[in-house]
Each structure stands twice: as C-alpha cells, then as structure tokens.
Design an enzyme around this catalytic site. Structure first.
Site, PDB file in Angstrom:
ATOM      1  N   ASP A  94       0.854  -1.172   0.000  1.00  0.00           N
ATOM      2  CA  ASP A  94       0.000   0.000   0.000  1.00  0.00           C
ATOM      3  C   ASP A  94       0.898   1.232   0.000  1.00  0.00           C
ATOM      4  OD1 ASP A  94       0.903   0.337   2.542  1.00  0.00           O
ATOM      5  OD2 ASP A  94      -0.998  -0.110   3.520  1.00  0.00           O
ATOM      6  N   ASP A 267      -7.814  -7.520   1.393  1.00  0.00           N
ATOM      7  CA  ASP A 267      -6.835  -7.732   2.450  1.00  0.00           C
ATOM      8  C   ASP A 267      -7.497  -7.332   3.745  1.00  0.00           C
ATOM      9  OD1 ASP A 267      -6.487  -4.694   1.875  1.00  0.00           O
ATOM     10  OD2 ASP A 267      -5.486  -5.037   3.778  1.00  0.00           O
ATOM     11  N   CYS A 305     -12.730 -28.119   8.066  1.00  0.00           N
ATOM     12  CA  CYS A 305     -11.467 -27.480   7.694  1.00  0.00           C
ATOM     13  C   CYS A 305     -10.335 -28.501   7.733  1.00  0.00           C
ATOM     14  CB  CYS A 305     -11.183 -26.332   8.652  1.00  0.00           C
ATOM     15  SG  CYS A 305      -9.604 -25.518   8.357  1.00  0.00           S
ATOM     16  N   CYS A 307      -7.033 -27.623   7.755  1.00  0.00           N
ATOM     17  CA  CYS A 307      -5.784 -26.909   8.054  1.00  0.00           C
ATOM     18  C   CYS A 307      -4.980 -27.661   9.112  1.00  0.00           C
ATOM     19  CB  CYS A 307      -6.090 -25.492   8.501  1.00  0.00           C
ATOM     20  SG  CYS A 307      -6.504 -25.350  10.249  1.00  0.00           S
ATOM     21  N   CYS A 310      -6.651 -27.650  12.598  1.00  0.00           N
ATOM     22  CA  CYS A 310      -7.835 -28.504  12.736  1.00  0.00           C
ATOM     23  C   CYS A 310      -7.469 -29.989  12.645  1.00  0.00           C
ATOM     24  CB  CYS A 310      -8.886 -28.141  11.689  1.00  0.00           C
ATOM     25  SG  CYS A 310      -9.641 -26.536  12.011  1.00  0.00           S
ATOM     26  N   HIS A 336      -5.336 -21.253  11.397  1.00  0.00           N
ATOM     27  CA  HIS A 336      -6.645 -21.732  10.939  1.00  0.00           C
ATOM     28  C   HIS A 336      -7.397 -20.616  10.207  1.00  0.00           C
ATOM     29  CE1 HIS A 336     -10.775 -23.098  10.807  1.00  0.00           C
ATOM     30  NE2 HIS A 336     -11.083 -21.925  11.347  1.00  0.00           N
TER      31      HIS A 336
HETATM   32 ZN   LIG Z   1      -8.765 -25.177  10.416  1.00  0.00          ZN
END
Ligand SMILES: [Zn+2]
Length: 708
Positions: A94, A267, A305, A307, A310, A336
């Site tokens: 930015d 963002d 999820c 990830c 998780c 996560h």
């Molecule tokens: Zn997750």
C-alpha cells in the site's frame, strides 16, 4: 498494455461475482483472492511456510511501516522484499495514505505532499506521490498503490470532495512517477460514503491507465450497508478487464457481499488480529474460544477445515492455550483463520465458475459471520426458557400484550409502537394520512414512490401493501378492466398507478424475529416479507407493487433510492437512533428533495424535531393524533407546501402557526437535536421561516400587536 494481463473467466448469473486470473512478476493469481496482511514483512505470528501452504498468492506489506523500519535502504541492499523475507510469490504494497490518516499524531496535507511525524522517532516525514512510488519501487512489490488522501467515511460532503479531487491529481502524478517500471500500479477510488462522489471518483480513476482499481476509504467508520452500497456503485463503473480490490475489508461475510458486487481482491488484518483474542472464523460462523462451554470440547474448531490446526488439535486444547495466553494458541488460531479465508475464496471461485453462485451466496450470508452463541444457556433449559430464547434475536426481543407482538430494542429499552395496536397505527398515521390509496388513482405515469424509513417488523410497509391489495381487488370486481398484469400500468383512468415502496433498514433482526412469531405479528402472514428478505425485493403484478429493501444506514442509502412522494418516517426515537433525527440529517434530506413535492409523516411531535424540520427548510403541519398523542407531525417540502391551501397533494394540511412559534420561543427544547451553541443559524431559520412570515402578513392587527 496492462502489466497483469487480467483474464476474466466467468461472471455468475444474477450477480456481479466474477472469477479471473492475472500474472505478476512472480506468479499467477486466481481471483477472487484474499491477501494476508504482512505489515512488517511478516504475517503476525505466522511462519512463511504456513502462509504459503494456505495458498496465499499475494502478501500485503505496508510501505509506511517499512519506510520507518527497516528503512528503504535495507530493501535496496537486499534487492527488494522478496529476498529480504524469502517470499517467492507476489507482494502488494500500500502507499502509506491509509496509515497517515489512521495512526495517531500530527499530520498535514498540502497539494504537494503529506507531512507527518514518525511514530518511531518523531522525525518529520514528507510523503508525496513520487516519494511513495520511489519507496515502493525500492521495496520491489509486484503491485504498487498510488498515494491517496483517505478521510473518515463520515466526513462532510465538501471535505470528502476535496480529498477525492486531490487523490485524482495525485493518481496522475503516481502514474508519471512509476515510469517504465515493470511493477503494476493500482489507482484508488475515494469519496467517503457519498454515492455521487464515489461514482465521480470511479469514472475519473477508471479513465487513467492503471493495471487495476482499488476502492479505498471504506471500513473506516461507515456501516456495512453503506460500505456495500458504495462498493456496488463503484464496481458498476470500473472496467471489466482489470482487477478490483476492496482495501482493508473485512469479515468473511463482508468478503461474500463484496464478491457478489464484483470485487476480486481483499486484504484484512482480522484473521490474525481476532485470533489473538481467541476468535475463529468457521463454516458455521464465528467461534469465540473465550466461552467457558469450550473448555472440555473434543474435536476440531471446524470439522470441515483441513488446516494443520484442525488436523492436529481439539477445541479444548485451543481453549486452554488461549486461557493461559500461550502465544502458540494465537499462532494456531491465526493459522486456521488464514487457511479458512483462503479456502473460502477458493470455494467462492468454484461456485462462480460452476455458475451456481446465487444459491451459495444466499446460503452463506447469514451463516458466515454469525456470532457465537454456543454455550449460551441451551443445556437444561425448561420449555418456558426455550420459548423465551426464541423471543430474542440480536438487539431485539418480542414483547406480547393482548396477543399482539411488538419489538423492543434491548439496549435502549425502546418499544416500537408501544401503546396502540401497531397495525392500526400504521394504517391511520401513515397509510390513511398520506392518502396513499387515493393517490394511486391519480392519472400519473410514474409510480408513486413511498419511503419506509425504519422497516422494523414491517408493520407500515405491510399496512401499505395490504391497503393497495384491497383497493385493487375492489377495482377488479368492476368489469372492463384490462388483464391483471397490465391493469396498473396501462389504463388512462382507474387505479392504474404503480406503487414503489422502498424500505430502509440497517438491522434486519427485528423483521427476522417477528417472522418467527406470525401468531403475534399477523401482518407478516404474507409472501412479501420473506420474499423481501431473500432477494431484497418483492413484486406483485396483480397489486402493481414493487417493494425494495435497502440495507444499511439511511444516511447513505437514501442517495441510491428513487426520490419519494411520501415518506413514512418511523425509526426508533432519538435516544436509540440519534443520527436520523439531527438537524444535519434533515438538512441533507431537504437538499435531496429540493424541487420535489414530498410529504414526510412521523409519529413524533416534539418541539425539537419540529424545529429541526423547519430549520432544514421543510414546512411543518400538524398530523392526526394517535392513542394518547393528541397530534403527530407532517413535514412538507416547499413544493408540497405551495399546494397546501390550493387543493393540490397537500390540501387540508394544517400548518403550524404563530401560536406554535410562541410556544417554541418559551420552550426549553428549542434547539434541534445534534446542534451545539457554536451554531445558532437554526434559530434564525425557524424564526424567519416563510411559513410564519406569510401568516404574519395576513394575520389580523390584533394578533400582530400581541407580538410587539
Ligand atoms: Zn482449520
């Protein structure tokens, strides 16, 4: 020639949601996409490997912070940010405009540049369009942003306009400063929450040869409704063949709404910032790990999820880490959240490409950012308690008296239509007084436009719709009318005029709550309210009615609505909904309606509300009483007031006269809401109002003498 070679792959049916792709100096990016924020050349508490694993294609870094520390010379030494932080994919920097605006400390803005004190060592720093581009070239980002002047989205129109114009001049200087650098450059649309400025800015910036277009200056004080409206206005005007980027936004729901309106890039610091507070975004809404109910809960935060967090950890473990303020808890939750955001963008993209976006969008709107109510007293509740829980939603609860439901706002305690039967009050104060049904028989081609300010539980809007339906049914009993579908647009005589009803509401929980209890809100036993909630519009060919919903704050959304002939002004009172009742708000409304014959009906008859209407330029008449109120208030635009005695639309209105002015002079509630002692222009405006001048001239000598 664009440096990004953006390819638009698909636009979803019934939406502006789009899927595309572009290529930077480092990689190909699929849109819509989310850019994790790496303020100091690192995503807070996240390893670069984990951010790469999440699928992030672009990282956002802050020029302003990186200029102060480590300093541009470090990037020059390392040959840019990619090598400095070992990041192989794209970086967007930015310009520093937002930080100059948002960080504390003194600053000044001139035509040439912005000047501000460094928060690190208090030295004076000058940032011009040229020096911002020079810094971004040294940092070596793939996408640079122009320097803009960002103002709060709630500033006055004139202030917003000047900032916007400066931003446009700076945009041209930034383009010149970029020169032949292979780095892409985005322009930024400004204009605060003003629809006209947003549109003007979008047109001006779209005319400049940028590689992409950003919407700046949102998420800085406006409501989500105003933000969505501004976004929609701007994306409609931006070129199709360049990416659009909504800066600094937002929650998962905000992303969904903005993608729906045609935005490609985002963002936001929320995924990592909220992780630090113990909040996770999941496919079932937010999870707040500060809730004691999670203390012993097994299983991942989000079963859907995949990830690393998780896959490896139970919710009870994350609860514990958060409780003892272990930094790893923050890191795992942030991991996560970043994964969840990236996964959400991929899912949105798939639905756009498969062209089943609308169904997905509708299924997710209320789910995505739902607040966590897990662990609220749900276990071991009695039937009576369960009944009570359904009586509350968000800020609202249902109160029932004589089998009639009413909505109460819990923070202020205020009840809508507290005394009378709400349906009866809606009929009398709004539908009958405005002569709505009668006016639909006027030989006018244009539809009658009614604004319903404060949709609430839909009482006034449904009273209007049901009155019109009854009138159409009555008319259809007579012979020789055209088919129902065309009856209200074609015939030269008869009740042929269509009704456009525009409801304004910033919090739809009141309507949702009322819809749960049709036994107590009988007016909602109709297809219209649910249709409106699902699609933001409901139409009936048979009744000749188009009902539109404008979500968000009336202060902003009113600029996007067709101008009204009639306004039902029925929001909560000043103590709950103060912004709607100020002199400034009524002045803005009067400006918008200048030249239009319009009448505003409201339940209030307070001296200060009437003074505000008068000072804003409305004529004010007595409205009929209701329940214990001996009277209410009607505001008339000057054009409507001209007709007041002449048999026109406002015939028979009883304008306030000198006796009211006398009462006002003695009142201790003279001042309109939202005024202070530094500005007394309203006092003169009320005293010198033509409404009273005319009366003075034509009044009897005796009356005149009484005021000497
Ligand atoms: Zn997750």
């Amino acid at each position: 020639m664009s440096r990004l070679n953006f390819q638009l792959e698909a636009t979803a049916s019934g939406s502006r949601a789009r899927a595309g792709r572009f290529t930077t100096l480092h990689n190909e990016v699929l849109t819509p996409t989310f850019m994790p924020v790496g303020t100091h050349a690192a995503v807070r508490a996240q390893r670069r490997e984990d951010v790469l694993d999440s699928g992030a294609g672009v990282l956002l870094a802050n020029t302003y912070h990186l200029m102060l520390r480590p300093g541009v010379e470090i990037f020059e030494k390392f040959g840019g940010i990619h090598r400095f932080m070992n990041w192989p994919r794209s970086v967007l920097t930015d310009s520093g405009g937002f930080q100059i605006f948002s960080l504390p400390g003194s600053r000044s803005v001139s035509e040439e540049c912005a000047e501000f004190k460094s928060y690190v060592d208090q030295t004076l720093i000058r940032l011009s369009p040229e020096s911002s581009i020079a810094a971004q070239r040294a940092i070596g980002s793939d996408i640079m942003m122009v320097l803009d002047q960002c103002v709060a989205s709630t500033v006055e129109h004139g202030v917003a306009e000047r900032a916007m114009e400066l931003t446009h001049r700076w945009a041209l200087r930034s383009l010149a400063a970029r020169g032949d650098s292979p780095q892409a450059l985005f322009g930024i649309v400004q204009g605060a929450s003003y629809a006209d400025l947003r549109a003007a800015s979008a047109r001006a910036i779209a005319d400049m040869p940028f590689d992409g277009y950003a919407i700046g200056g949102l998420a800085v004080g406006e409501g989500s409704g105003a933000r969505e409206d501004c976004t929609g206005i701007v994306t409609e005007l931006l070129p199709q063949d360049k990416p659009r980027y909504l800066m600094g936004v937002g929650t998962t729901r905000d992303l969904l709404e903005a993608v729906h309106r045609g935005v490609d890039m985002f963002d936001c610091i929320l995924p990592t910032a909220l992780a630090k507070q113990g909040v996770a975004f999941t496919s079932q809404g937010r999870r707040d790990l500060r809730r004691a109910a999670y203390r012993g809960m097994d299983g991942p935060i989000d079963p859907k999820c995949g990830c690393p967090t998780c896959s490896a950890h139970s919710i009870a473990y994350l609860f514990h880490l958060n409780k003892v303020q272990e930094p790893q808890g923050w890191q795992l939750l942030g991991l996560h959240n970043v994964h969840f955001y990236m996964q959400l963008m991929r899912t949105m993209r798939e639905h756009i490409l498969a062209d089943d976006w609308l169904g997905f969008y509708r299924s997710q709107r209320d789910l995505l950012d739902a607040r966590d109510s897990y662990g609220a007293p749900v276990r071991h509740v009695t039937k009576a308690q369960r009944q009570k829980l359904k009586l509350k939603l968000g800020r609202y609860e249902v109160v029932v008296r004589d089998r009639i439901g009413r909505i109460r706002e819990m923070t202020s305690g205020e009840v809508m239509h507290p005394v009378n039967d709400p349906a009866e009050e809606a009929r009398s104060l709004y539908v009958e007084q405005s002569r709505l049904v009668e006016r639909l028989t006027e030989p006018e081609a244009a539809p009658l436009v009614v604004w319903d300010v404060g949709l609430g539980a839909g009482t006034n809007a449904m009273a209007a719709i049901q009155a019109v339906e009854a009138m159409r049914r009555q008319a259809n009993r007579g012979p020789a009318l055209p088919a129902a579908e065309t009856a209200w647009t074609a015939g030269p005589t008869g009740p042929h005029r269509r009704l456009t009803l525009v409801s304004f509401e910033n919090d739809l929980d009141s309507l949702r709550l009322a819809l749960r209890h049709p036994a107590w809100f009988k007016h909602l036993r109709h297809a219209a309210p649910r249709g409106l909630l699902a699609d933001d519009r409901w139409s009936s060919a048979a009744a000749g009615v188009d009902w539109l919903l404008l979500r968000g704050d009336f202060g902003a959304t009113k600029f996007t609505a067709p101008l009204p002939d009639v306004i039902f002004f029925d929001p909560f009172s000043f103590k709950t909904d103060s912004a709607l009742w100020t002199l400034a708000a009524f002045r803005e409304l009067a400006n918008l309606l200048s030249g239009k014959a319009a009448e505003l009906f409201t339940y209030s008859y307070s001296t200060s509300v009437r003074a505000a209407l008068l000072a804003a330029g409305f004529y004010v008449a007595r409205g009929r009483g209701t329940g214990p109120k001996s009277e209410t208030t009607i505001g008339l635009t000057p054009r409507a007031a001209v007709d007041a005695d002449g048999g026109g639309i406002s015939h028979g209105r009883e304008l306030l006269g000198e006796e009211w002015l006398d009462k006002w002079r003695r009142s201790d509630a003279q001042a309109p809401m939202g005024t202070d002692s530094s500005d007394a222009s309203w006092h003169q405006a009320v005293t010198a109002h033509p409404q009273f001048q005319a009366r003075f001239v034509y009044s009897s000598p005796r009356t005149r003498g009484a005021h000497r």
